[in-house]
Design an enzyme around this catalytic site. Structure first.
Site, short mmCIF file in Angstrom:
data_model
loop_
_atom_site.label_atom_id
_atom_site.label_comp_id
_atom_site.label_asym_id
_atom_site.label_seq_id
_atom_site.Cartn_x
_atom_site.Cartn_y
_atom_site.Cartn_z
N ASN A 178 0.64 -1.49 0.10
CA ASN A 178 0.00 -0.58 0.18
C ASN A 178 1.07 1.15 0.27
O ASN A 178 2.16 1.23 1.09
CB ASN A 178 -0.83 0.12 1.37
CG ASN A 178 -2.03 0.86 1.50
OD1 ASN A 178 -2.25 0.86 0.77
ND2 ASN A 178 -1.93 1.87 2.34
N ASP A 232 -9.49 10.00 0.45
CA ASP A 232 -10.05 11.74 0.98
C ASP A 232 -9.59 12.65 0.10
O ASP A 232 -8.78 12.12 -1.15
CB ASP A 232 -9.69 11.48 2.57
CG ASP A 232 -8.76 11.58 3.16
OD1 ASP A 232 -7.50 11.76 1.94
OD2 ASP A 232 -7.75 11.88 3.94
#
Ligand code: XIL
Length: 456
Positions: free
Chosen positions: A207, A273
């Site tokens: 990630n 986000d």
């Protein structure tokens, strides 16, 4: 072991839920009913597309409205901090799984997946680890033990692990970390191998952030995954964090997702986000809707893109405001749990045809503060986002004999069960992006249910 841990934790959760604060939200938007309440939940829309939609969560908040939305709108939860090494083993050999267990139990009770986050990182490690002096052999064995312990504890309960987090610099070289500096780049293959041994069914991910578009960093990640696959190292997916800035969704996002998919791994948007310079206004919120929609659409377009997870679903539970001063409003719900245009952007990318309410709304949220045997303190917060008010009036009906005795920052009256509160002379104005709160004391007996409030 697993059953007793889970049921014990779930019992605690139920008790916490019953004692927890319940918040009612009323929506006011040019006379519209609270349309969002009837909308198809995001998780159902996502399921119809063969996708999973997730959110990062804070365990202690999983009650009341926060718990209701986390449980009903999302099909995957990621612990925001609860599974990080510094949280689970703050002192060497002394483990604290409380919050992680709570989140796993909540997810199981709501039919949700859990993304485990994260096993190998340079941040949020315990100080005993980062301050220690270790030989490479010691470091390797510490890491192996950590992975075996944590992955083993949740064996069978975690859909996917972010095994390695943020291994690269922006130019695609390996980041200097306790792991790379001590063990070389082999720490990545070893971590994946150890995680696979501890839970062969969990999908194992690497990630990182700023790897959403095609660039030097994502190409380094691409080359790493290709190399790991060619060596038979267990790697199942790549996580694109996607902490984005308003108006800056990379144009090569879908192409980048596709090139990873073509390598034979899954892709997840793991920490979405989209932050804006504060204060928010209706123009920025409309841009944010378009941005969320394009990110989710890029995932929907690639069959191996399996999960989109937002890093907090409400602006009251986002890391952005404290991490990027001056920026915020980065999530799909506002701080009072009203869905923002961004929410409808996600829904539309997942195939929703429901007409969103007019953009720009002011909402009133009622909550009970402290409560004792005969009385309680309540408050109502009026918030505006993409809209504003020059005066306001909030009304509700008490269904269980509650009686207001005193109010502040508003003029309130009660006639029978009907309560009516108007702004004081000094707080009628609620600007776009701001809020006003008034409070009151009231009596109750028997029960004290939260009423639906109307803002007019
Ligand atoms: C953040 C959490 O949200 C914050 O609460 C914490 O203080 C710092 O870490 N990339 C990641 C996440 O992989 O683990 C980070 O989460 C955000 C950036």
């Amino acid at each position: 072991m697993r059953t007793s841990r889970t049921s014990r934790t779930f019992g605690n959760l139920l008790r916490a839920g019953l004692a927890g604060l319940v918040v009612g939200v009323g929506l006011f938007a040019a006379g519209a009913a609270p349309a969002h309440a009837a909308d198809t939940p995001l998780r159902d829309l996502a399921a119809a597309q063969g996708k999973v939609i997730g959110t990062a969560v804070t365990g202690s908040k999983l009650t009341g409205t926060y718990g209701d939305l986390a449980g009903s709108q999302f099909s995957s939860l990621t612990p925001g901090n609860a599974m990080k090494w510094g949280t689970v083993e703050p002192t060497r050999g002394s483990f604290n799984w409380t919050e992680a267990d709570q989140i796993v139990a909540f997810a199981q009770a709501h039919g949700q997946q859990v993304r485990g986050h994260t096993l190998v990182w340079h941040n949020q490690n315990p100080s005993w680890l980062t301050n220690g002096t270790w030989t490479p052999a010691q470091l390797s064995s510490l890491l192996q033990n950590h992975i075996s312990t944590e992955v083993g504890r949740y064996k069978g309960e975690i859909a996917a692990w972010d095994v390695v987090n943020e291994p690269f610099n922006e130019d695609g070289t390996y980041r200097s970390t306790i792991w790379y500096d001590g063990l070389g780049s082999d720490y990545i293959a070893n971590a994946l191998t150890w995680a696979h041994a501890a839970d062969p069914n969990a999908k194992l991910y690497i990630n990182d952030y700023n790897v959403e578009g095609v660039n030097a960093k994502s190409t380094a990640l691409y080359n790493l995954v290709k190399d790991l696959k060619s060596r038979g190292v267990p790697i199942d997916g790549v996580g694109l964090q996607a902490h984005l800035i308003l108006g800056q969704v990379p144009s090569s996002l879908q192409q980048n997702i596709q090139r990873f998919a073509d390598l034979g791994v899954d892709v997840a948007i793991t920490e979405l986000d989209i932050r804006m310079a504060l204060p928010s206004d209706s123009t920025k919120l409309a841009q944010q809707k378009a941005d969320f929609k394009s990110v989710v659409a890029a995932c929907v377009a690639v069959s191996r893109c399996v999960n989109v997870t937002v890093w907090g679903f409400t602006d009251s539970d986002s890391w952005v405001d404290s991490t990027f001063p001056g920026y915020g409003a980065a999530t799909p719900y506002d701080a009072n749990y009203a869905p923002k245009p961004a929410y409808y952007g996600i829904a539309e990318a997942l195939g929703s045809t429901t007409t969103p309410p007019p953009t720009g709304a002011c909402t009133a949220a009622y909550s009970v503060g402290s409560q004792w045997n005969t009385g309680f303190t309540g408050q109502v917060t009026i918030s505006c986002s993409g809209a504003s008010l020059s005066s306001w009036h909030v009304s509700w009906t008490y269904g269980a004999g509650q009686q207001i005795t005193q109010a502040w920052n508003a003029t309130c009256s009660q006639s029978g069960t009907a309560v009516s509160c108007a702004n004081a002379s000094y707080n009628g104005t609620v600007a776009d992006g701001s809020s006003v709160t008034f409070g009151f004391n009231a009596s109750w007996s028997g029960s004290n249910p939260v009423p639906a409030v109307t803002l007019s």
